[in-house]
Design an enzyme around this catalytic site. Sequence first.
Site, PDB file in Angstrom:
ATOM      1  N   HIS A  95     -79.598   6.808 -39.189  1.00 19.78           N
ATOM      2  CA  HIS A  95     -79.401   8.257 -39.255  1.00 19.78           C
ATOM      3  C   HIS A  95     -77.999   8.602 -39.736  1.00 19.78           C
ATOM      4  O   HIS A  95     -77.808   9.584 -40.463  1.00 19.78           O
ATOM      5  CB  HIS A  95     -79.655   8.891 -37.882  1.00 19.78           C
ATOM      6  N   SER A 144     -78.884  16.142 -41.149  1.00 21.75           N
ATOM      7  CA  SER A 144     -79.460  16.417 -39.837  1.00 21.75           C
ATOM      8  C   SER A 144     -79.569  17.930 -39.604  1.00 21.75           C
ATOM      9  O   SER A 144     -80.164  18.629 -40.419  1.00 21.75           O
ATOM     10  CB  SER A 144     -78.623  15.703 -38.765  1.00 21.75           C
ATOM     11  N   ASP A 194     -84.049   5.355 -40.420  1.00 22.54           N
ATOM     12  CA  ASP A 194     -83.569   6.360 -39.471  1.00 22.54           C
ATOM     13  C   ASP A 194     -84.412   6.288 -38.200  1.00 22.54           C
ATOM     14  O   ASP A 194     -85.623   6.518 -38.235  1.00 22.54           O
ATOM     15  CB  ASP A 194     -83.675   7.747 -40.113  1.00 22.54           C
TER      16      ASP A 194
END
Length: 281
Positions: A244, A89, A216
């Site tokens: 995610h 991320s 995701d």
Amino acid sequence: MHMAAPADQASSKHFVLVHGVCVGGWAWFKVATRLRSAGHRVSTPDLAASGVDPRPLREVSTFFDYSKPLLDLLGSLPPGEKVVLVGHSLGGVSIALACELFPEKVAAAVFVSAFMPDHRSPPSYALEKYMERRMDWMDMEFKPQDPEGKLPTSMRFGPLVTRAKFYQVCSPEDLTLGRSLMRVGSMFVDDLKLQPPYTEARYGSVRKVFIVLKDDNAIFEGFQRWMVQNYPVDEVREIHGADHMALLSTPAELARCLADIAGNYAACIVDGVAPVARCRY
């Protein structure tokens, strides 16, 4: 699922796993356990104002300050040691900064559904493109930290967006853990806009792999693939059934994928096209 241990010490790697916004190094505990059980060395630093780092966000005014625990770790490595640097991320921007400052210490940079800068635009570019999308932020909170706007805008994940966008495949126990340990964070977009692009000579010299998380709901597959088109990498891999937080929802698949990448980090682009490997175990 257990991973086979490396046959000898020469095949053992040092993984540095970098977390995303609002969590901490703890989020890698399932992946780190599997990699360590296979004989690898693993570091999971807490970035500033994250995890168990005691500083509040208001004391972290720049992205460099936020990433400094990672930079200090790489700076402390003995001469000649290289790591497999993995960012998840927002951690992608942190590992990109680390590659810019310490390219000689990185055997490969792995972006796990991570924001990936290029070497033409400010490091904020992928983040800005992401923020332009019409995403339903649900109960996500974005707030200024000070009336003058000098400090980075803070962000906090509400329970609805956490469950629907980030942890939708995770177990109820992992969702509870994530909610319990979550901290206020920032994406530092305004600060990153002011920074020069990371350079082709340094950041661009590091071999890169992007792991696409197919399910995701936060950074959708389409945007993940846009980042790869914007800045082609040496290899693209896929994990099916991963939300995610693949660190928690599909840790065995992710750990095996990382171990495989570490053993093949010299893979290069063939005829200008990045190969795609499916991480199915």
